[in-house]
Design a protein around this motif. Sequence first.
Motif, PDB file in Angstrom:
ATOM      1  N   ASP A 143       0.835  -1.202   0.000  1.00 13.58           N
ATOM      2  CA  ASP A 143       0.000   0.000   0.000  1.00 13.58           C
ATOM      3  C   ASP A 143       0.879   1.266   0.000  1.00 13.58           C
ATOM      4  OD1 ASP A 143      -2.062   1.831   0.206  1.00 13.58           O
ATOM      5  OD2 ASP A 143      -3.036   0.896   1.908  1.00 13.58           O
TER       6      ASP A 143
ATOM      7  N   SER B 109       2.272   1.986  -3.499  1.00 10.05           N
ATOM      8  CA  SER B 109       1.356   2.206  -4.617  1.00 10.05           C
ATOM      9  C   SER B 109       0.499   3.452  -4.405  1.00 10.05           C
ATOM     10  CB  SER B 109       0.439   0.998  -4.791  1.00 10.05           C
ATOM     11  OG  SER B 109      -0.454   0.926  -3.686  1.00 10.05           O
TER      12      SER B 109
ATOM     13  N   ASP C  17      -2.685   3.635  -5.223  1.00  2.73           N
ATOM     14  CA  ASP C  17      -4.046   3.294  -4.800  1.00  2.73           C
ATOM     15  C   ASP C  17      -4.038   2.833  -3.341  1.00  2.73           C
ATOM     16  OD1 ASP C  17      -2.880   0.852  -5.133  1.00  2.73           O
ATOM     17  OD2 ASP C  17      -4.175   0.196  -6.763  1.00  2.73           O
TER      18      ASP C  17
HETATM   19 CA   LIG Z   1      -1.150   3.053  -1.698  1.00  7.52          CA
END
Ligand SMILES: [Ca+2]
Lengths: 215, 215
Positions: free
Chosen positions: B144, B147, B149
């Motif tokens: 996470d 990235s 998103d």
């Molecule tokens: Ca992320």
Amino acid sequence: GHIIVYGYGASGEAAVNELLRQNMLPERIVVVDYNGDRIAAALERGVTTIDCDATHNSTQAAANIDTAQAVIVSTGRDDTTALVVLSARAMNPHVSISATVRAVENESLIRQAGADHIINPVSFGGHLLARAAEGRHVVDYISDLASADGKVVMRDRVVTSAEVGKPLSAITTGLGVRICRGDHQIGYWEPEAQALRAGDVIVEIAQTRPLSPLP
Amino acid sequence: GHIIVYGYGASGEAAVNELLRQNMLPERIVVVDYNGDRIAAALERGVTTIDCDATHNSTQAAANIDTAQAVIVSTGRDDTTALVVLSARAMNPHVSISATVRAVENESLIRQAGADHIINPVSFGGHLLARAAEGRHVVDYISDLASADGKVVMRDRVVTSAEVGKPLSAITTGLGVRICRGDHQIGYWEPEAQALRAGDVIVEIAQTRPLSPLP
Ligand SMILES: [Ca+2]
Ligand SMILES: [Ca+2]
């Protein structure tokens, strides 16, 4: 419990080196590979080795899959990885299985085969390239979080009874970043992070402990 | 400034998708590849493409390397990557260059060739496998962070004048985890983190902003 590593290519070797650096005893690691050179390289680390085809159920039995704590699958081929995951999951319904995958379209298949954690090094590399293009220090920090050496490591642990009711920001073992409460993920900024509950799992950034030299 | 991406294989494509998800305009991305199919795939994203051998200096000139903000090199071969890094660095001494490397022994060579950031997806995958074998949530969280998103993203930024003199824990844009002060790295737990200085770069965990859909 022991950790079984199926496939001792570059990723499998890097995983074993990491486990050893964190003071895991070599005899608690079982490396399975059909390639004699790779088995010889694993033996140099002092780990237990099984020189066999990982897709055979007899190999899983020889590795004592029924009592393993975790399984790492990194064979370099998605078809082989899927077969090893299927057979490991069939022989131990509860063990934690992590696998590296090459093609994005195989991620969900290998998850369906029974893997709990899917790691796609190529996609991950792409994400890190994007981070590196934006900032000077982000990739270094993420690399540090992922590795046992350096200044920090990311880890998770169950909340202690003394911490129940306190905010995530009050923990003293590291810097709490996320609470995993059942299937729910709570960020450090969310109101629910103001009161830890029994059974919560805390994801935290901790200082690295002194590391073992590699054998 | 634009970002030049040399090599549109799986990692290069993942990097471009990440940059687009973070609202980078497609026309600010220049993809260089000698393979027609990969160029066609890049064109579908709306980015600028150059269908050429990245190791030629004329290609670097066509990509306007002298005015680029960042360079990403992910050719899939360490020898090609070394050559592209050398030629990019020769034509722009100051641009940020990030490269993926396959073999650990080539990391220092490609750094010497002029890359600022070296990413070894295979080693990184091994480190993540070791983390996954220990804890249930660490790999998800690191993915996470890396990235655009998900719930969080890791980023760095220069300290603001209003923040100078305050502790790292007082910043309000995210959760501060490290201060980069010249070549010195200061962890959130260290005494120097009690007072930010002008020129410090803060590494922080921030909530993700709304993302652009991929074209
Ligand atoms: Ca992320
Ligand atoms: Ca580390």
